[in-house]
Enzyme design. Sequence first.
Site, PDB file in Angstrom:
ATOM      1  N   GLU A 104      20.759 126.992 -85.766  1.00 14.51           N
ATOM      2  CA  GLU A 104      20.253 125.612 -85.713  1.00 14.51           C
ATOM      3  C   GLU A 104      19.786 125.152 -87.090  1.00 14.51           C
ATOM      4  O   GLU A 104      20.049 124.027 -87.507  1.00 14.51           O
ATOM      5  CB  GLU A 104      19.110 125.506 -84.694  1.00 14.51           C
ATOM      6  CG  GLU A 104      19.592 125.584 -83.254  1.00 14.51           C
ATOM      7  CD  GLU A 104      18.476 125.693 -82.225  1.00 14.51           C
ATOM      8  OE1 GLU A 104      18.741 125.404 -81.056  1.00 14.51           O
ATOM      9  OE2 GLU A 104      17.346 126.072 -82.592  1.00 14.51           O
ATOM     10  N   LYS A 122       6.541 117.914 -74.944  1.00 13.79           N
ATOM     11  CA  LYS A 122       6.733 118.710 -76.165  1.00 13.79           C
ATOM     12  C   LYS A 122       5.945 118.165 -77.359  1.00 13.79           C
ATOM     13  O   LYS A 122       5.853 118.822 -78.388  1.00 13.79           O
ATOM     14  CB  LYS A 122       8.229 118.770 -76.532  1.00 13.79           C
ATOM     15  CG  LYS A 122       9.143 119.280 -75.416  1.00 13.79           C
ATOM     16  CD  LYS A 122       8.903 120.740 -75.122  1.00 13.79           C
ATOM     17  CE  LYS A 122       9.650 121.211 -73.890  1.00 13.79           C
ATOM     18  NZ  LYS A 122      11.097 121.208 -74.016  1.00 13.79           N
TER      19      LYS A 122
END
Length: 226
Positions: A104, A122
């Site tokens: 990533e 989040k």
Amino acid sequence: MDELKKLAGVYAAGFVEDGMVVGLGTGSTAYFFVEEIGRRIKEEGLSVVGVTTSTQTTKQAEGLGIPLKSVDDIDSIDVTVDGADEVDPQLNGIKGGGGALLMEKIVATPTKKYIWVVDESKMVDQLGAFKLPVEVVQYGADRLYLDFESKGYKPSFRVTEQGDRFVTDMKNFIIDLDLGKINNPVALGDELKAMTGVVEHGLFNGMVNKVIVAGKDGVKIVEVKD
């Protein structure tokens, strides 16, 4: 929760235009982004090239008929959309809950517009409640574990459902650090990166341009303040 994730993922696909090179993230929210790109290719004739961040996303993209290239075969990536496990008010984040943090970060680095898609749970005031993943080479991993322990970082090797040590796509182990609170993400990132045997860590500091947050009131965009 899935509805919120889908909302964010589909919204993010709106930033993708014909002719773009697109970084395809990994995880439960990025999944919906990749699905939407696949739908647009099929139904709208969208023409893009994807760069994936995990074997999991590669399989998904291939199944949807998204043309793919390696990160080594492109000059830059126009937009990458990925999930995150925690995001603070400065838009530093923790990623790697799915174990794909190294790939990533490799895909995020040559990206012009880096976007995270998350549900509102989040967004946090301070990073650290989510365990911080650290990808380490297998050789000497137990020594690193002891180093983390001596620093009070409460390490644990990530394991599979069978109880074996989890192995990443790049054939490394992951040690998760249970830090509680991270007061200075940048300093901690630098410290971890300097430790021999650490390949990468899950702190993504100052990398993201915008965060698409899905909540009960719809979608909002949080951007880096200049």
